[in-house]
Every structure is written in structure tokens, then in C-alpha cells.
Design an enzyme around this catalytic site. Sequence first.
Site, PDB file in Angstrom:
ATOM      1  N   ARG A 122      -0.212   3.917  -0.772  1.00  0.00           N
ATOM      2  CA  ARG A 122      -1.020   4.881  -1.477  1.00  0.00           C
ATOM      3  C   ARG A 122      -1.445   5.962  -0.481  1.00  0.00           C
ATOM      4  NH1 ARG A 122      -5.574   0.956  -4.559  1.00  0.00           N
ATOM      5  NH2 ARG A 122      -3.698   0.107  -5.852  1.00  0.00           N
ATOM      6  N   SER A 150     -10.868  -5.830  -8.372  1.00  0.00           N
ATOM      7  CA  SER A 150     -11.135  -5.006  -9.489  1.00  0.00           C
ATOM      8  C   SER A 150     -10.271  -5.765 -10.639  1.00  0.00           C
ATOM      9  CB  SER A 150     -10.872  -3.404  -9.571  1.00  0.00           C
ATOM     10  OG  SER A 150      -9.357  -3.293  -9.553  1.00  0.00           O
TER      11      SER A 150
END
Length: 418
Positions: A256, A346
Site C-alpha cells: 500500500r 476490520s
Amino acid sequence: MIDVRKLRDDPDFRRGIERKRVRPGLVDAVLALDERRRAAHVAVQELRTEQNAASKAIGRAAADERPARIEAAAALKARLAEEEAVLDQLEAELHELVLQVPNPAHESVPDGGEDEGDVVRVVGGPLRDGVGRPHAEFGTQFGWVEREVAAEMSGSRFAYLMGEAVLLEFALVQWAMSKLVAEGFTPVVPPVLVREQAMIEAGFFPTDKHQVYEVDGGELFLVGTAEVPLSLLHRDSILDADALPVRYAGFSTCFRREAGTAGKDTHGIFRVHQFDKVEMFVYTDPSSSWEEHDRMLAIEESILNGLGLPYRVVNIAAGDLGNPAAKKYDIEVWLPSEGRYRELTSCSNYLDYSARRLKTRLRTEHGNELVHTLNGTACAIARTLTFLFEHHQEPDGAFRVPEVLQPYCGFNRVEPRG
């Protein structure tokens, strides 16, 4: 991708989208373009009907009438080609615009933006502020994290993981994967380079393209999560009802850019450009997707409980949800050195948002319908290690290995250093 008909006909559907604080004018632009597309579609259908009638009339016409009828039919064909080109252009424009529209937030999702989610529950404690050594200092003194050479070689937010920390990483992967296999997940090591279309169909492009590394001149992209290749496993497929749910546990290295995080978490390995992760991905019947969402959350919590980490579960606010998620739970773990909770995992329910792009369907007695897809982080390795560094320090400065990891790494304690 959303169902444009629902956007057009269901006010609650539109409100769910707008609760995500979409770009002003986007919804109206989609509806206006859809109206033009539908008008063009009607025009094309009418011209096709006229052309068919004109072609049949030629065969029935008298010899002296045929030249005029052929000329008229040719004119209709030319007009039809023009209108079809207009329709094709409008459909392409609409498709590109709809890709930017997020999945509506579920009614159980609170309003608000970042840091305005609802705390569902708090587990573990008592919480303490401060720590013997913050995770970045601890990792360096134990010789487990080397950032200076990594920064010279690769730039900021890269690190070497070394020594016992590597064995802890592999222990985390093995333990998390074994738990998922016991829960009915199929283990997968997927490709981490995918084409642009894969990123679009998984729901990440165009909105998150700025976070992704391009390679090979933009022909391929490095994934930021195994969710992307796992979602493509059943692209353009029709699954049998009795085969669902299909559960995958993917292990991959993830990449990322961390755009927009300049100056944040620059020490240690809390926020890096390259990290390993075990990811859950599930295809399920729409009637059971919320039950599956709760099940995945329970698995994430069981992993944190096993590691002895205090945490809280947060129902993320609508304005802070990514485009694909209808609802997302974050699990935030207490970080003593900062005196606050920080996100570790998450768990999201996409409903049929990605399945519509992927054309992944379910065969039922009433016909084919879109499946629902869900994803959740079982273990983000580098970030998990930062919490373990702080929570498993002994008073004498040693590191105590969580009991669940000891069979996988072969030691239970690392003596203090530095």
C-alpha cells in the site's frame, strides 16, 4: 457496483449512498445520464422495429415500389447505426460514472465521519498508559526491526524483520490459518499481481487507485489485500445453493502506498508499505450474509482473545466507510505507548456490490441471483507484532510469547537486550 434501478426508484437506497458523503452532484449526474441512456434505448428499439417492418415491406412491395422502399430502409439503417453509437457511448459513460458510486450504508450504520463510529463492546483490561518501551524502541533494541538500511535501500516505511520476530510472524500465520481451517475456510496463497480489471471488479478502482502500486507500465498492480484475488476465484460463475457459503483464507504479502499519511506512524512497523496478512473472504447466500458477518467478527475476536490483547469493536460510521462496504466493524487494540486504541482488523459486508461487477451468481429455484461477499482481516502480521511488543513485555524487559504461539515458534520467552 450499485443497482441503478434501485437508485432511481428507492429513496432509502439513495439516502444510504448520500450518508457516505459522496461527491456533491454525483448521484444526480448518474440519474440524469441514466435518463438519457433510457431515452436512447427507446429510440433504438423503435428504429429497430421500423427497420424490421421496412425490410418485410420490401419483399411484399410491387417491383416499381421496391427502389423507394429499399432507399427508405437504407436511411433507417443509417439512422439506427447513429442511434446505436449514441446508446453505446451513453452506456459506457454511465458505467464509468456508476463505478464511482458507493454501496449504500446499511440502516444499522451510524451517521458521521472518522472517529464517529459506535463502540459496540470493550474487551480486556484494565488499560494502562505508558509501557516499559514503546514498540518501535523495543523492536530495535531486540534486533527485530531494522529500518535505517531499509530506508536507504527502499525508502521510508520499509523495514527488515529479523531474528525471533520472523519466527513470531510465521507462528502468527500458522496459528491464524489453523483456526480458520478449523472453521471451514480453505487456505489459499493467491497471486499478488493483478490486472486493472481485477481491481475494478473487486471494487477498489477507480476510487482507491491512488493507494496502489503500478508495475509493468500499468499493466499489473500490486494488491493491498488478498481480498482482491480471492474475489476473482468465482468471477462470472453460477454457484449452487448447497455449496454456499464458500469460505477462503488467503495468505499474501500486501502493498500500500499509504497516501495521505505523511508524518503519521513513522516509527516501527505499525504502518508500512509492505506487510503480510491472513485474510478471510466469503461468498454466501443473501439470506445469511449478516449472520456470516457476525461469525467472521467472532473469529477475529477469538484471535485477539487468544493473543491476550485488550480491544474494542467499533461499528464504523457511514462517512468513514469505503465504497464497497455496506457495514464494517473495526477492532481497535489498546496501544499503551500512545494511550489510545488503534485499528488492527476490520470485517466488512459488501452485500451484492462486488458480485454485480464480478457477475458471481447463485442458482436458485427462482432463477439466478447475485451472491453476497464479505471479507475480514484474520491477522495483519506487522501491526499485530507492534501490539504484542508492548503488551507482552515482562517487568525485567524480556518478551513473553503468547501461549497459543509457543507450539509454532518453539520458544516461550526472549531474554532482555539492550
